[in-house]
Design a protein around this motif. Structure first.
Motif, PDB file in Angstrom:
ATOM      1  N   ALA A  92      31.945  44.011  39.005  1.00  0.00           N
ATOM      2  CA  ALA A  92      31.062  43.045  39.962  1.00  0.00           C
ATOM      3  C   ALA A  92      32.232  42.047  40.489  1.00  0.00           C
ATOM      4  CB  ALA A  92      30.108  42.318  39.017  1.00  0.00           C
ATOM      5  N   GLU A  93      31.800  41.068  41.317  1.00  0.00           N
ATOM      6  CA  GLU A  93      32.307  40.102  42.007  1.00  0.00           C
ATOM      7  C   GLU A  93      32.676  39.072  40.889  1.00  0.00           C
ATOM      8  OE1 GLU A  93      30.947  38.577  45.584  1.00  0.00           O
ATOM      9  OE2 GLU A  93      30.845  40.668  46.651  1.00  0.00           O
TER      10      GLU A  93
ATOM     11  N   SER B 249      39.507  41.224  37.668  1.00  0.00           N
ATOM     12  CA  SER B 249      39.149  42.507  37.024  1.00  0.00           C
ATOM     13  C   SER B 249      40.314  42.912  36.394  1.00  0.00           C
ATOM     14  CB  SER B 249      38.898  43.459  38.388  1.00  0.00           C
ATOM     15  OG  SER B 249      37.348  43.180  38.693  1.00  0.00           O
ATOM     16  N   VAL B 250      40.188  43.619  35.197  1.00  0.00           N
ATOM     17  CA  VAL B 250      41.157  44.459  34.443  1.00  0.00           C
ATOM     18  C   VAL B 250      40.840  45.779  34.401  1.00  0.00           C
ATOM     19  CG1 VAL B 250      42.428  44.477  32.201  1.00  0.00           C
ATOM     20  CG2 VAL B 250      41.477  42.404  32.968  1.00  0.00           C
ATOM     21  N   ILE B 251      42.042  46.519  34.877  1.00  0.00           N
ATOM     22  CA  ILE B 251      42.037  47.985  34.700  1.00  0.00           C
ATOM     23  C   ILE B 251      43.009  48.311  33.339  1.00  0.00           C
ATOM     24  CG2 ILE B 251      42.735  50.122  35.783  1.00  0.00           C
ATOM     25  CD1 ILE B 251      41.641  47.132  37.813  1.00  0.00           C
ATOM     26  N   ARG B 252      42.492  49.206  32.501  1.00  0.00           N
ATOM     27  CA  ARG B 252      43.223  49.079  31.351  1.00  0.00           C
ATOM     28  C   ARG B 252      43.750  50.640  31.337  1.00  0.00           C
ATOM     29  NH1 ARG B 252      40.240  47.932  25.873  1.00  0.00           N
ATOM     30  NH2 ARG B 252      41.165  46.105  26.371  1.00  0.00           N
TER      31      ARG B 252
ATOM     32  N   CYS C 180      43.459  42.296  38.504  1.00  0.00           N
ATOM     33  CA  CYS C 180      43.690  42.197  40.084  1.00  0.00           C
ATOM     34  C   CYS C 180      42.691  41.123  40.466  1.00  0.00           C
ATOM     35  CB  CYS C 180      43.602  43.595  40.609  1.00  0.00           C
ATOM     36  SG  CYS C 180      41.865  44.366  40.435  1.00  0.00           S
ATOM     37  N   HIS C 181      42.375  40.867  41.744  1.00  0.00           N
ATOM     38  CA  HIS C 181      41.461  40.126  42.026  1.00  0.00           C
ATOM     39  C   HIS C 181      39.972  40.841  41.911  1.00  0.00           C
ATOM     40  CE1 HIS C 181      44.622  38.198  44.344  1.00  0.00           C
ATOM     41  NE2 HIS C 181      43.777  37.198  44.198  1.00  0.00           N
ATOM     42  N   GLY C 182      39.031  39.917  41.393  1.00  0.00           N
ATOM     43  CA  GLY C 182      37.732  40.612  41.122  1.00  0.00           C
ATOM     44  C   GLY C 182      36.721  40.950  42.083  1.00  0.00           C
TER      45      GLY C 182
ATOM     46  N   THR D  86      38.927  46.659  43.179  1.00  0.00           N
ATOM     47  CA  THR D  86      39.029  46.976  41.881  1.00  0.00           C
ATOM     48  C   THR D  86      38.825  48.606  41.834  1.00  0.00           C
ATOM     49  OG1 THR D  86      38.000  45.113  40.894  1.00  0.00           O
ATOM     50  CG2 THR D  86      37.818  47.126  39.459  1.00  0.00           C
ATOM     51  N   LYS D  87      38.063  49.070  42.512  1.00  0.00           N
ATOM     52  CA  LYS D  87      37.777  50.740  42.527  1.00  0.00           C
ATOM     53  C   LYS D  87      39.270  51.277  43.201  1.00  0.00           C
ATOM     54  CE  LYS D  87      32.928  51.110  43.050  1.00  0.00           C
ATOM     55  NZ  LYS D  87      31.811  51.568  43.874  1.00  0.00           N
ATOM     56  N   GLN D  88      39.801  50.471  44.112  1.00  0.00           N
ATOM     57  CA  GLN D  88      41.043  51.038  44.665  1.00  0.00           C
ATOM     58  C   GLN D  88      42.043  51.029  43.623  1.00  0.00           C
ATOM     59  OE1 GLN D  88      39.938  52.275  47.722  1.00  0.00           O
ATOM     60  NE2 GLN D  88      41.991  51.862  48.546  1.00  0.00           N
TER      61      GLN D  88
END
Length: 455
Positions: free
Chosen positions: A12-13, A17-20, A86-88, A93-95
């Motif tokens: 969500a905005e 965002s955190v991608i693990r 990254c920015h939320g 985030t999906k990218q």
């Protein structure tokens, strides 16, 4: 095992965002898409360090952000872990997630990060379950319980009982199987004491489970009374906003209106029902029948009476009907702002909990909350020791409790120690399933199927 990745923050905005990423090559995957500006090489980063840089797809800059590296075994999963902040935004985030997948990682299943932590010996099964309890906690009691379990308190408590039972089983087996060795006979009184101490632990878990379910799932609460006594106004007062339609016309509510209200640490699952009375209106009659079914199944019934009008036969019939349900009851004497025309002492034989309110003026809510908390707040609750088991743990504790009591009963009836041994063995197995020491793969898979992706 494959390197896995997932978004670990809500999709969500937001601010970030955190991608693990977790696995043997997690840092290498991150190095392919993250170009640090604050250090020379991602792959040479030490554990528990961060770097600022750009997230790239080849020569194209997708975003800037921060990379955090955790080295095995000192990470959440016990493997190398890289987390990209990254920015939320949802699109960005999906990218970033797609870049991780493009460069060698695979999408994680529900709870797979925590499952790897379990398989790598970083936590017990009960500690793993507490992770989701922490995430879903909606009050102080639930959070305190989840924290205790995550610290390993439940595992230690049950393991202590299991070790005691296993020691007993070893002594019983040795005495039965090797009579020629002149081993000391198992003292029945010591065995009886050990069984009673073990039962005390399982009974405490089962007792706390009931309290925990009230806190987690809420109290099914039915608001009942004749038409136009203020049931809908009471519901709106408890909710803090207008949910039920309120008019001076009797019979406005013809169906059940359901909503949840937070009262202190408790959640009330409120049902505003049709006024219970005799009627020839077909639609209204159906609403009355539904209201009675709600009364029969509720955990708590709030009986609402209008103190500005004398009690009539329908009021008395409702009191008798609710009394016969055997449910916990609070009698709510509404419209305290008007001149009273009832004998309040009349209600003493129907409930020990009687509260005067003016729902219209939002007066008396604190007194009502106090009565509800007396009924449903956990008894003898100690934030430093009380643990609320989940349903899987409760089922295991229930099985163990049953067999421990059967073992004690067999011992008291003078049956052979062989029979007692079988019951203790069943109990020990149930407790080891609870902690995960003997949990099947199917049980583990079921536990993690309830997790969110990314945890």
């Amino acid at each position: 095992m494959s390197d896995i990745c997932a978004v670990s923050t809500p999709l969500a905005e937001g601010g970030i965002s955190v991608i693990r990423i977790s696995g043997e090559n997690a840092v290498s995957v991150a190095a392919k898409i993250f170009k640090p500006l604050s250090c020379e090489s991602v792959e040479n980063m030490q554990g528990y360090t961060c770097a600022y840089g750009r997230i790239t797809d080849g020569e194209k800059v997708v975003d800037d952000g921060v990379l955090t590296v955790f080295r095995a075994p000192k990470s959440y999963t016990g493997e190398d872990v890289a987390e990209i902040s990254c920015h939320g935004g949802i699109f960005v985030t999906k990218q970033v997630l797609r870049l991780c997948l493009k460069n060698g990682a695979v999408l994680a299943n529900k709870g797979e990060f925590t499952k790897r932590a379990l398989l790598n010996g970083k936590m017990s099964l009960t500690q793993a379950e507490s992770v989701m309890d922490t995430i879903s906690a909606q009050g102080e009691y639930e959070l305190a319980s989840a924290n205790l379990t995550r610290e390993g308190r439940l595992f230690k408590k049950i393991s202590g009982v299991t070790k005691r039972l296993v020691k007993i089983l070893g002594e019983l087996a040795a005495w039965v199987d090797y009579p020629e060795e002149d081993l000391p006979e198992v003292e029945e009184e010591n065995l009886r004491t050990s069984l009673k101490e073990s039962i005390a632990v399982t009974e405490k878990i089962l007792r706390d489970y009931d309290n925990g379910m009230v806190l987690k799932r809420g109290v099914d609460t039915c608001i009942a009374g004749k038409p136009n006594v203020g049931k809908s106004t009471l519901m709106n007062m408890l909710l803090g906003y207008d949910r039920s339609i309120v008019t001076d016309v009797a019979g406005t509510t013809r169906d059940v209106i359901e909503e949840s209200a937070k009262i202190g640490e408790l959640t009330l699952k409120l049902s505003d029902t049709a006024g219970i009375h005799e009627t020839d209106d077909k639609v209204e009659k159906i609403g009355v029948e539904i209201a009675k079914k709600k009364l029969d199944n509720a955990m708590l019934i709030m009986e609402v009476f209008d103190t500005s009008r004398p009690l009539d036969d329908e009021d008395k019939e409702l009191l008798e009907y609710v009394k016969n349900t055997g449910r916990k009851t609070i009698i709510v004497l509404n419209k305290s702002d008007l001149e009273s025309r009832i004998d309040k002492e009349f209600f003493n034989s129907y409930s020990n909990s009687i509260v005067e309110i003016s729902a219209k003026n939002e007066e008396g809510k604190d007194s009502l909350q106090s009565e509800i908390e007396k009924m449903f707040s956990p008894e003898d609750y100690d934030a430093d020791s009380t643990i609320f088991a989940n349903e899987r743990q409760m089922n295991c504790a229930q099985t163990a409790d049953k067999y421990l009591k059967m073992a004690l009963e067999s011992l008291d009836m003078g049956e052979t120690l062989d029979a007692v041994t079988v019951m203790i063995d069943y109990a020990a197995n149930a407790l080891m399933e609870l902690t995960g020491e003997k949990a099947t793969e199917a049980v583990v898979d079921e536990v993690f199927s309830k997790f969110c992706v990314g945890k």
